[in-house]
Design a protein around this motif. Structure first.
Motif, PDB file in Angstrom:
ATOM      1  N   CYS A 139      -6.584  -2.383  -3.120  1.00  0.00           N
ATOM      2  CA  CYS A 139      -5.620  -3.449  -3.397  1.00  0.00           C
ATOM      3  C   CYS A 139      -6.401  -4.715  -3.752  1.00  0.00           C
ATOM      4  CB  CYS A 139      -4.717  -3.701  -2.193  1.00  0.00           C
ATOM      5  SG  CYS A 139      -3.480  -4.989  -2.477  1.00  0.00           S
ATOM      6  N   LEU A 158       0.836  -1.204   0.000  1.00  0.00           N
ATOM      7  CA  LEU A 158       0.000   0.000   0.000  1.00  0.00           C
ATOM      8  C   LEU A 158       0.871   1.255   0.000  1.00  0.00           C
ATOM      9  CD1 LEU A 158      -2.620  -1.132   2.693  1.00  0.00           C
ATOM     10  CD2 LEU A 158      -2.886  -1.180   0.202  1.00  0.00           C
ATOM     11  N   HIS A 182      -7.221   4.002  -1.415  1.00  0.00           N
ATOM     12  CA  HIS A 182      -6.500   3.038  -2.247  1.00  0.00           C
ATOM     13  C   HIS A 182      -7.173   1.668  -2.213  1.00  0.00           C
ATOM     14  CE1 HIS A 182      -2.835   2.022  -4.492  1.00  0.00           C
ATOM     15  NE2 HIS A 182      -2.959   0.824  -3.941  1.00  0.00           N
ATOM     16  N   ASN A 216      -4.817   4.730  -8.122  1.00  0.00           N
ATOM     17  CA  ASN A 216      -5.061   4.359  -6.724  1.00  0.00           C
ATOM     18  C   ASN A 216      -5.427   2.881  -6.560  1.00  0.00           C
ATOM     19  OD1 ASN A 216      -4.688   7.093  -6.160  1.00  0.00           O
ATOM     20  ND2 ASN A 216      -6.878   7.525  -6.302  1.00  0.00           N
ATOM     21  N   THR A 217      -4.861   2.029  -7.438  1.00  0.00           N
ATOM     22  CA  THR A 217      -5.154   0.592  -7.390  1.00  0.00           C
ATOM     23  C   THR A 217      -3.872  -0.203  -7.591  1.00  0.00           C
ATOM     24  OG1 THR A 217      -7.368   0.940  -8.309  1.00  0.00           O
ATOM     25  CG2 THR A 217      -6.483  -1.297  -8.404  1.00  0.00           C
TER      26      THR A 217
END
Length: 421
Positions: A318, A223, A316, A350-351
């Protein structure tokens, strides 16, 4: 490649055949002679030490080796001697072979060449792909790109003194595929696949770290910022990696940890510190639009749209799996759709998309440090190992039935199965 072996005698016979009613295993110049009187002679060139079985999993030294630097009587006899006591060179094939071995030994010692393979006595193992589980509203087991075979065992091969791995060390073995990996007690494994580990933790717990806490820790490390004081959604039900993530998020100071799950799993999640939500994206999405800092998603329901919608402006996502896609029928259209979605997710802002094999292979030193850190947390009682331990017979039965489990099934091949219990 991995070679599974059903018994130590079988290993030795397979490798080198039968010699004078003894089975011999040879690994280049590093070898072992195992006799049938329950004694093992681990030899390294002209020096050897005798070992016999202990009550548990260790070997104890019973004999001493000749002093280093001295020639043994056998080697002196092979080389021959002159009347004045000096050693002369014999023309026999035995002598030529001895001379060749000496040259090989010198080269290995000079250039610090490790052996290609090691024999390992397996103390605990798991074959994740053979227990493949895909169920709605839960992380799939194993996650994509997981290793095929994981075990912890004791080294049975004598190695040169400069090696990091020595006889009787405990090692972790991780292989990408489960080729030929059956329910065995000994294995011949590549030297570069082993990692030395501590002996003060249960071997099954060490295997479980690879299947739960280690990927969880590396997911958090991937992250862009720490989870401290952050609101987190862990969308993966009650699977082992999600359960590990809950405990690590608590240790690292997350503000809130939300876990969508079924009613039957709510109590399990609450016991370890998670706040439960309804299992479907429609149950929790509308209530948390633009309120969440981090979403870790193993399901991908509605193509991760809801997971993106609940993120704050600088939140974010994930992606660690795609259960929703795995449950769909394999058709050309669905496969193409998944490829397109995978590309879109990987290119999204943001991935990130987590890949366990990539993290394991790209930085071995960090991988070992992470494993040692998690081992310490277990030793201190700050986290609980996540696994179900079974005997070899039980493991075969469970794998055959592909039973649903909330924790990885890890086999201790030396545990006796107790019928009727």
């Amino acid at each position: 490649s991995f070679k599974s072996l059903s018994s130590m005698e079988h290993i030795l016979r397979q490798q080198a055949g039968q010699v004078d009613d003894e089975s011999v295993y040879s690994n280049d110049r590093f070898g072992a002679v195992y006799s049938h009187d329950n004694e093992s002679v681990m030899s390294n060139g002209q020096f050897k030490a005798i070992y016999s079985e202990d009550d548990d999993d260790g070997y104890r030294e019973r004999g001493a080796a000749p002093d280093e630097g001295r020639d043994s009587e056998d080697n002196l006899a092979a080389a021959g001697s002159n009347d004045d006591g000096s050693i002369h060179r014999c023309a026999s094939g035995e002598s030529a072979q001895y001379q060749g071995n000496v040259c090989t030994n010198l080269l290995i010692d000079t250039f610090k060449i490790n052996p290609k393979e090691l024999v390992v006595k397996i103390m605990a193992f798991a074959i994740p792909s053979q227990a493949s589980i895909v169920e709605a509203c839960s992380e799939q087991y194993p996650l994509p790109d997981f290793p095929g075979f994981i075990c912890v065992g004791r080294v049975m091969t004598q190695t040169p003194g400069f090696c990091d791995i020595q006889l009787n060390d405990r090692v972790l073995v991780i292989l990408p595929v489960e080729k030929n990996a059956q329910f065995e007690t000994y294995a011949n494994v590549p030297f570069n696949s082993v990692i030395k580990v501590a002996k003060d933790i249960d071997a099954k717990a060490q295997v479980s770290i690879i299947l739960s806490y280690l990927p969880a820790l590396q997911i958090l490390q991937s992250l862009p910022y720490k989870v401290k004081n952050k609101k987190v959604i862990l969308n993966g039900g009650v699977g082992p990696v999600i359960r590990a993530l809950i405990q690590l998020c608590i240790i690292h100071g997350a503000k809130k940890i939300y876990v969508p799950c079924r009613k039957t799993h709510r109590e399990d999640i609450r016991k370890i510190g998670g706040k439960t939500l309804g299992p479907r994206h429609s149950d929790w999405g509308p209530s948390y639009i633009e309120e969440i800092d981090i979403v870790i998603d193993a399901i991908g329901e509605n193509n991760f749209v809801t997971s993106k919608a609940v993120l704050k402006e600088k939140g974010h996502l994930c992606v660690i799996g795609f259960t929703d896609s795995a449950l769909k029928k394999k058709t050309m259209f669905n496969n193409l759709n998944k490829m397109i979605l995978d590309y879109r997710v990987s290119q999204s802002e943001n991935t990130t998309v987590f890949n366990f094999n990539e993290s394991m292979n790209s930085d071995r030193e960090s991988f070992i440090q992470d494993f040692e850190y998690l081992s310490k947390l277990i030793s201190e009682g700050r986290i609980e190992p996540i696994f179900t331990g079974v005997s070899r017979e039980e493991y075969q039965g469970v794998i055959g039935a592909k039973s649903m489990v909330q924790a990885p099934i890890i086999c201790d091949p030396w545990t006796e199965y107790k019928w009727g219990e």
